[in-house]
Write an enzyme that holds these catalytic residues in place. Structure first.
Site, PDB file in Angstrom:
ATOM      1  N   ARG A 120      35.811  31.998   6.070  1.00  0.00           N
ATOM      2  CA  ARG A 120      35.123  33.292   6.091  1.00  0.00           C
ATOM      3  C   ARG A 120      33.688  33.027   5.691  1.00  0.00           C
ATOM      4  O   ARG A 120      33.419  32.321   4.715  1.00  0.00           O
ATOM      5  CB  ARG A 120      35.773  34.244   5.107  1.00  0.00           C
ATOM      6  CG  ARG A 120      35.175  35.610   5.224  1.00  0.00           C
ATOM      7  CD  ARG A 120      35.976  36.638   4.455  1.00  0.00           C
ATOM      8  NE  ARG A 120      35.225  37.873   4.436  1.00  0.00           N
ATOM      9  CZ  ARG A 120      35.363  38.813   3.531  1.00  0.00           C
ATOM     10  NH1 ARG A 120      36.229  38.667   2.565  1.00  0.00           N
ATOM     11  NH2 ARG A 120      34.646  39.896   3.590  1.00  0.00           N
ATOM     12  N   ASP A 170      29.318  33.051   7.391  1.00  0.00           N
ATOM     13  CA  ASP A 170      28.376  33.401   8.469  1.00  0.00           C
ATOM     14  C   ASP A 170      28.727  32.705   9.784  1.00  0.00           C
ATOM     15  O   ASP A 170      28.424  33.230  10.851  1.00  0.00           O
ATOM     16  CB  ASP A 170      26.945  33.030   8.076  1.00  0.00           C
ATOM     17  CG  ASP A 170      26.362  34.031   7.093  1.00  0.00           C
ATOM     18  OD1 ASP A 170      27.105  34.947   6.680  1.00  0.00           O
ATOM     19  OD2 ASP A 170      25.179  33.912   6.732  1.00  0.00           O
ATOM     20  N   ASP A 200      12.057  19.571  23.052  1.00  0.00           N
ATOM     21  CA  ASP A 200      13.513  19.339  23.067  1.00  0.00           C
ATOM     22  C   ASP A 200      14.240  20.480  23.784  1.00  0.00           C
ATOM     23  O   ASP A 200      15.232  20.263  24.480  1.00  0.00           O
ATOM     24  CB  ASP A 200      14.033  19.228  21.628  1.00  0.00           C
ATOM     25  CG  ASP A 200      13.584  17.937  20.968  1.00  0.00           C
ATOM     26  OD1 ASP A 200      13.507  16.912  21.667  1.00  0.00           O
ATOM     27  OD2 ASP A 200      13.309  17.959  19.754  1.00  0.00           O
ATOM     28  N   GLY A 201      13.724  21.699  23.598  1.00  0.00           N
ATOM     29  CA  GLY A 201      14.328  22.868  24.255  1.00  0.00           C
ATOM     30  C   GLY A 201      14.278  22.726  25.773  1.00  0.00           C
ATOM     31  O   GLY A 201      15.197  23.166  26.474  1.00  0.00           O
ATOM     32  N   GLU A 233      24.762  21.381  20.205  1.00  0.00           N
ATOM     33  CA  GLU A 233      25.830  21.940  19.381  1.00  0.00           C
ATOM     34  C   GLU A 233      26.358  23.258  19.937  1.00  0.00           C
ATOM     35  O   GLU A 233      25.746  23.886  20.791  1.00  0.00           O
ATOM     36  CB  GLU A 233      25.380  22.172  17.925  1.00  0.00           C
ATOM     37  CG  GLU A 233      24.521  23.390  17.660  1.00  0.00           C
ATOM     38  CD  GLU A 233      23.100  23.269  18.133  1.00  0.00           C
ATOM     39  OE1 GLU A 233      22.768  23.935  19.141  1.00  0.00           O
ATOM     40  OE2 GLU A 233      22.315  22.524  17.557  1.00  0.00           O
TER      41      GLU A 233
HETATM   42  P1  NAD Z   1      13.680  26.679  19.166  1.00  0.00           P
HETATM   43  O1  NAD Z   1      12.476  26.944  19.964  1.00  0.00           O
HETATM   44  O2  NAD Z   1      14.102  27.624  18.066  1.00  0.00           O
HETATM   45  O3  NAD Z   1      13.540  25.169  18.595  1.00  0.00           O
HETATM   46  C1  NAD Z   1      14.315  24.668  17.620  1.00  0.00           C
HETATM   47  C2  NAD Z   1      13.766  23.341  17.073  1.00  0.00           C
HETATM   48  O4  NAD Z   1      14.838  22.405  17.139  1.00  0.00           O
HETATM   49  C3  NAD Z   1      12.575  22.711  17.804  1.00  0.00           C
HETATM   50  O5  NAD Z   1      11.652  22.247  16.845  1.00  0.00           O
HETATM   51  C4  NAD Z   1      13.202  21.520  18.530  1.00  0.00           C
HETATM   52  O6  NAD Z   1      12.303  20.424  18.692  1.00  0.00           O
HETATM   53  C5  NAD Z   1      14.306  21.164  17.577  1.00  0.00           C
HETATM   54  N1  NAD Z   1      15.392  20.402  18.201  1.00  0.00           N
HETATM   55  C6  NAD Z   1      16.099  20.707  19.313  1.00  0.00           C
HETATM   56  N2  NAD Z   1      16.989  19.729  19.558  1.00  0.00           N
HETATM   57  C7  NAD Z   1      16.837  18.817  18.569  1.00  0.00           C
HETATM   58  C8  NAD Z   1      17.496  17.604  18.250  1.00  0.00           C
HETATM   59  N3  NAD Z   1      18.507  17.158  18.991  1.00  0.00           N
HETATM   60  N4  NAD Z   1      17.100  16.927  17.150  1.00  0.00           N
HETATM   61  C9  NAD Z   1      16.096  17.385  16.364  1.00  0.00           C
HETATM   62  N5  NAD Z   1      15.442  18.532  16.600  1.00  0.00           N
HETATM   63  C10 NAD Z   1      15.819  19.233  17.692  1.00  0.00           C
HETATM   64  O7  NAD Z   1      14.940  26.570  20.141  1.00  0.00           O
HETATM   65  P2  NAD Z   1      15.135  25.695  21.436  1.00  0.00           P
HETATM   66  O8  NAD Z   1      13.925  24.872  21.686  1.00  0.00           O
HETATM   67  O9  NAD Z   1      15.671  26.564  22.507  1.00  0.00           O
HETATM   68  O10 NAD Z   1      16.295  24.737  20.932  1.00  0.00           O
HETATM   69  C11 NAD Z   1      17.591  25.212  20.692  1.00  0.00           C
HETATM   70  C12 NAD Z   1      18.077  24.452  19.494  1.00  0.00           C
HETATM   71  O11 NAD Z   1      17.487  25.008  18.345  1.00  0.00           O
HETATM   72  C13 NAD Z   1      19.545  24.564  19.249  1.00  0.00           C
HETATM   73  O12 NAD Z   1      20.277  23.652  20.017  1.00  0.00           O
HETATM   74  C14 NAD Z   1      19.625  24.295  17.767  1.00  0.00           C
HETATM   75  O13 NAD Z   1      19.873  22.928  17.493  1.00  0.00           O
HETATM   76  C15 NAD Z   1      18.244  24.609  17.246  1.00  0.00           C
HETATM   77  N6  NAD Z   1      18.355  25.663  16.251  1.00  0.00           N
HETATM   78  C16 NAD Z   1      18.122  25.329  14.966  1.00  0.00           C
HETATM   79  C17 NAD Z   1      18.273  26.264  13.963  1.00  0.00           C
HETATM   80  C18 NAD Z   1      18.041  25.839  12.561  1.00  0.00           C
HETATM   81  O14 NAD Z   1      17.716  24.669  12.346  1.00  0.00           O
HETATM   82  N7  NAD Z   1      18.207  26.721  11.595  1.00  0.00           N
HETATM   83  C19 NAD Z   1      18.668  27.567  14.259  1.00  0.00           C
HETATM   84  C20 NAD Z   1      18.884  27.888  15.595  1.00  0.00           C
HETATM   85  C21 NAD Z   1      18.748  26.911  16.597  1.00  0.00           C
END
Ligand code: NAD
Length: 267
Positions: A152, A154, A45-46, A127
């Site tokens: 207020r 994170d 997805d990334g 997002e």
């Molecule tokens: P990453 O390598 O940390 O991967 C994050 C995970 O999010 C992967 O498993 C990916 O498959 C999944 N993902 C991404 N888009 C998705 C979607 N639309 N639906 C379901 N799962 C999805 O980071 P990355 O690959 O560079 O992806 C960035 C994304 O990581 C951000 O857009 C954000 O949505 C997600 N993210 C999630 C968290 C969390 O869940 N706590 C925290 C930071 C970022």
């Protein structure tokens, strides 16, 4: 057909890209980095997020296809060993039984980031988040130009419907069907007391509504736009609304969203 491929850069993705180019050449596809009709992302997805932002200026004229090299992704629905089948379907040689390709369009999130030093616009596929790099953030949230709450905590996450299964889900947000024209606001660890009171529930805004988040103290902030991190020290406000443009994906075979959700989170 003019196409381009973006991969994750690991050895499997690079090998698959080579395989794709070879088969695409045999089927008469034209590699075009400037104005492709189809952009193929190979990785996860990334990788699709990267592909989206690479072609951000050409979104209305591109359809995306995702091939995953690990587990099934939300934006990547072809497996590594299915490239020959995918190329056949792309070239219209899938045979009489092959389903007709379908374009699906998903809403995006439009941002206007206003800083003391100027205003910038962005579009998100998953997002936008606003977080602090040193302590809690203080922000005022207005909906349709009226004060809604003083936040207020994170941070705040504003997601698209197709991003609702990503960060938003981890924050307790609702998973939305990716064709719903809306945005979702989810809190990241809000502090609630007499001064700062937040709704505590995720909010879903329709496409004709907007929300403004005002920075309410001198603070070093981290804005994220999908996988992109933007450190900002002079933020005034961020306006979030459903974008006018949408992203298009080509579906060469059906894969219902709720089945995808089940496969990803339950099976
Ligand atoms: P990453 O390598 O940390 O991967 C994050 C995970 O999010 C992967 O498993 C990916 O498959 C999944 N993902 C991404 N888009 C998705 C979607 N639309 N639906 C379901 N799962 C999805 O980071 P990355 O690959 O560079 O992806 C960035 C994304 O990581 C951000 O857009 C954000 O949505 C997600 N993210 C999630 C968290 C969390 O869940 N706590 C925290 C930071 C970022």
């Amino acid at each position: 057909m003019r196409y381009y491929v973006l991969d994750r850069g690991d050895s499997l993705s690079v090998d698959l890209t080579e395989q794709f180019h070879k088969l695409a050449g045999e089927h008469g596809f034209e590699l075009d980095a400037e104005s492709p009709e189809i952009v193929v992302s190979i990785g996860g997805d990334g990788t699709m997020l990267h592909a989206f932002h690479t072609f951000i200026d050409r979104i209305p004229s591109i359809a995306f296809v995702g091939i995953h090299t690990g587990h099934l992704g939300f934006y990547a629905d072809w497996k590594a060993d299915e490239i020959p089948e995918l190329i056949k379907l792309m070239s219209g040689q899938g045979g009489p039984e092959a389903p007709k390709p379908r374009i699906v369009n998903y809403p995006l999130l439009d941002l206007e980031i206003v800083k003391k030093s100027g205003t910038t616009s962005y579009v998100c596929l998953n997002e936008f988040t606003l977080k602090s790099v040193d302590g809690t953030i203080v922000a005022q949230v207005d909906i349709n130009d009226e004060l809604f709450e003083m936040f207020r905590g994170d941070g705040i996450c504003v997601s698209t419907p197709s991003g609702s299964t990503a960060y938003n889900k981890s924050l307790g947000g609702a998973m939305m069907h990716p064709t719903v024209e809306a945005l979702q606001i989810a809190e990241i660890a809000s502090i609630n007391n007499r001064v700062f009171r937040t709704m505590g529930s995720p909010l879903v805004l329709p496409k004709h509504h907007h929300c403004d988040i005002y920075s309410r103290k001198e603070q070093n902030l981290m804005l994220t736009i999908d996988h992109i991190n933007l450190p900002i020290h002079d933020l005034l406000s961020v306006r979030c609304q459903v974008a006018r443009q949408k992203i298009s994906f080509v579906r060469y075979r059906p894969f219902p969203f709720w089945q995808r959700v089940r496969n990803a989170f339950l099976d």
